[in-house]
Design an enzyme around this catalytic site. Structure first.
Site, short mmCIF file in Angstrom:
data_model
loop_
_atom_site.label_atom_id
_atom_site.label_comp_id
_atom_site.label_asym_id
_atom_site.label_seq_id
_atom_site.Cartn_x
_atom_site.Cartn_y
_atom_site.Cartn_z
N ASN A 1 0.86 -1.18 0.00
CA ASN A 1 0.00 0.00 0.00
C ASN A 1 0.90 1.24 0.00
O ASN A 1 1.49 1.57 1.03
CB ASN A 1 -0.90 -0.02 1.25
CG ASN A 1 -1.75 1.23 1.36
OD1 ASN A 1 -1.83 2.03 0.42
ND2 ASN A 1 -2.42 1.40 2.50
N LYS B 1 -0.01 4.24 -0.28
CA LYS B 1 -0.73 5.39 0.30
C LYS B 1 -0.54 6.61 -0.61
O LYS B 1 -0.48 6.46 -1.82
CB LYS B 1 -0.25 5.64 1.74
CG LYS B 1 -0.34 4.35 2.58
CD LYS B 1 -0.17 4.56 4.05
CE LYS B 1 -0.29 3.22 4.76
NZ LYS B 1 -0.25 3.32 6.20
N HIS C 1 -9.80 1.02 4.54
CA HIS C 1 -8.55 1.23 5.29
C HIS C 1 -8.82 2.19 6.45
O HIS C 1 -9.61 3.13 6.31
CB HIS C 1 -7.47 1.79 4.35
CG HIS C 1 -6.11 1.75 4.98
ND1 HIS C 1 -5.70 2.69 5.90
CD2 HIS C 1 -5.09 0.86 4.86
CE1 HIS C 1 -4.47 2.38 6.30
NE2 HIS C 1 -4.07 1.28 5.68
N GLU D 1 -7.21 4.60 7.59
CA GLU D 1 -6.96 6.03 7.32
C GLU D 1 -8.16 6.66 6.63
O GLU D 1 -8.44 7.84 6.82
CB GLU D 1 -5.67 6.17 6.47
CG GLU D 1 -4.44 5.90 7.33
CD GLU D 1 -3.24 5.35 6.57
OE1 GLU D 1 -3.25 5.32 5.33
OE2 GLU D 1 -2.28 4.94 7.26
N GLU E 1 -5.52 -4.77 10.50
CA GLU E 1 -4.52 -3.72 10.74
C GLU E 1 -4.86 -3.00 12.04
O GLU E 1 -5.75 -2.14 12.06
CB GLU E 1 -4.52 -2.71 9.59
CG GLU E 1 -4.19 -3.32 8.26
CD GLU E 1 -3.64 -2.28 7.28
OE1 GLU E 1 -2.48 -2.42 6.90
OE2 GLU E 1 -4.35 -1.34 6.93
N GLY F 1 2.31 2.63 10.85
CA GLY F 1 3.27 3.73 10.73
C GLY F 1 4.11 3.97 11.97
O GLY F 1 4.88 4.94 12.02
N SER G 1 3.28 -1.83 10.37
CA SER G 1 4.73 -1.82 10.62
C SER G 1 5.41 -3.16 10.33
O SER G 1 6.30 -3.57 11.06
CB SER G 1 5.01 -1.35 12.05
OG SER G 1 4.59 0.00 12.20
P1 13P Z 1 2.85 0.64 7.71
O1 13P Z 1 3.48 -0.63 7.19
O2 13P Z 1 3.56 1.87 7.27
O3 13P Z 1 2.63 0.57 9.20
O4 13P Z 1 1.38 0.75 7.04
C1 13P Z 1 0.53 -0.34 7.15
C2 13P Z 1 -0.67 -0.07 6.34
O5 13P Z 1 -1.45 0.81 6.64
C3 13P Z 1 -0.88 -0.89 5.13
O6 13P Z 1 -2.16 -0.73 4.60
#
Ligand code: 13P
Length: 255
Positions: free
Chosen positions: A10, A12, A96, A98, A168, A174, A213
């Site tokens: 991803n 982002k 997701h 976010e 997640e 992150g 992460s």
């Molecule tokens: P990180 O690997 O940066 O923690 O992000 C995970 C994520 O949101 C994947 O969709």
């Protein structure tokens, strides 16, 4: 039954057209073409077509990070399932954290997106996970149960083979530090049990992948867990070496 492991990148809202094409080219040069791992990359919308052309004929598939919850119409700024398919996507990310947080996506919108993705034959990854507060208040299982029940409402058992559940935990995304293997195992087992009870007659249940992460140091302890069918990678997917290390370790995790 051993199921094919999935590594899902991803990106982002990162990279630009130059860095995106360089990253894809580097990954294609680095990755072992015979590796038995399903690899999917989700770039931002504007780079779908670019990445689609670069991965044509390779073992990498393309995902969109979102679709709108209607098929078409007066929805300024939104992108439909048919449009992302037109750009070469065979996958879509849905729900997701976010987007739940910043775009106020609800379980009902997420459910509509999943129904639309299924009717358009897209593979979908439905993301679920608890926030830090929900974990502290001992609400992990009610939260995830609610997200699964509402997100998967009216989904037919025939469509399940095109759906993956992404667990997640919001509080580790992150952060640079993944959840502990025992916590991941506990939630993945819970999700598996929920899927069995929601779809008792299904021949094939969705795979369950972990995100939060994931990196080349912790991947082996995560991918070896029961009911972990793959990983969703954010930050580490923006670096060719880190991403390919993860793919290779996932590929080496089963015989
Ligand atoms: P990180 O690997 O940066 O923690 O992000 C995970 C994520 O949101 C994947 O969709």
């Amino acid at each position: 039954m051993t199921r094919k492991k999935l590594v899902f990148a991803n990106w982002k809202m990162n990279l630009n057209s130059d860095s995106a094409s360089q990253l894809v080219k580097d990954i294609l040069l680095t990755i072992n073409k015979d590796i038995d791992v399903e690899i999917v990359i989700a770039p931002p919308f504007p780079y779908l077509n670019l990445v689609s052309k670069l991965i044509e004929g390779t073992k990498i598939d393309l995902a969109s990070q979102n679709i709108f919850h209607e098929e078409n119409g007066p929805y300024t700024g939104e992108v439909s399932a048919q449009m992302v398919i037109d750009m070469g996507s065979s996958w879509v990310m849905i729900g997701h954290s976010e987007r739940r947080q910043h775009l106020l996506e609800t379980n009902s919108m997420i459910n509509k997106k999943l129904i639309i993705s299924s009717s358009n034959n897209l593979n979908a990854i439905l993301c679920v996970g608890e926030t830090y507060d929900e974990r502290r208040q001992d609400k992990i299982f009610p939260t995830i149960s609610d997200q699964l029940k509402r997100g998967l409402s009216e989904i037919r058992k025939e469509d399940l083979s095109n759906i993956v559940i992404g667990y997640e935990p919001v509080w580790v995304i992150g952060s640079g530090k993944s959840a502990k293997p025992k916590d991941i195992l506990e939630v993945h087992n819970f999700i598996h049990e929920m899927l069995v009870s929601l779809f008792p007659k299904a021949e094939e249940l969705p795979r369950i992948v972990y995100g939060g992460s994931v990196n080349s140091e912790n991947i082996e302890s995560i991918i070896s867990l029961e009911n972990v069918d793959g990983v969703l990678v954010g930050n580490a997917a923006l670096d060719c070496k880190k991403f390919c290390d993860i793919v290779m370790k996932v590929g080496g995790s089963h015989d």
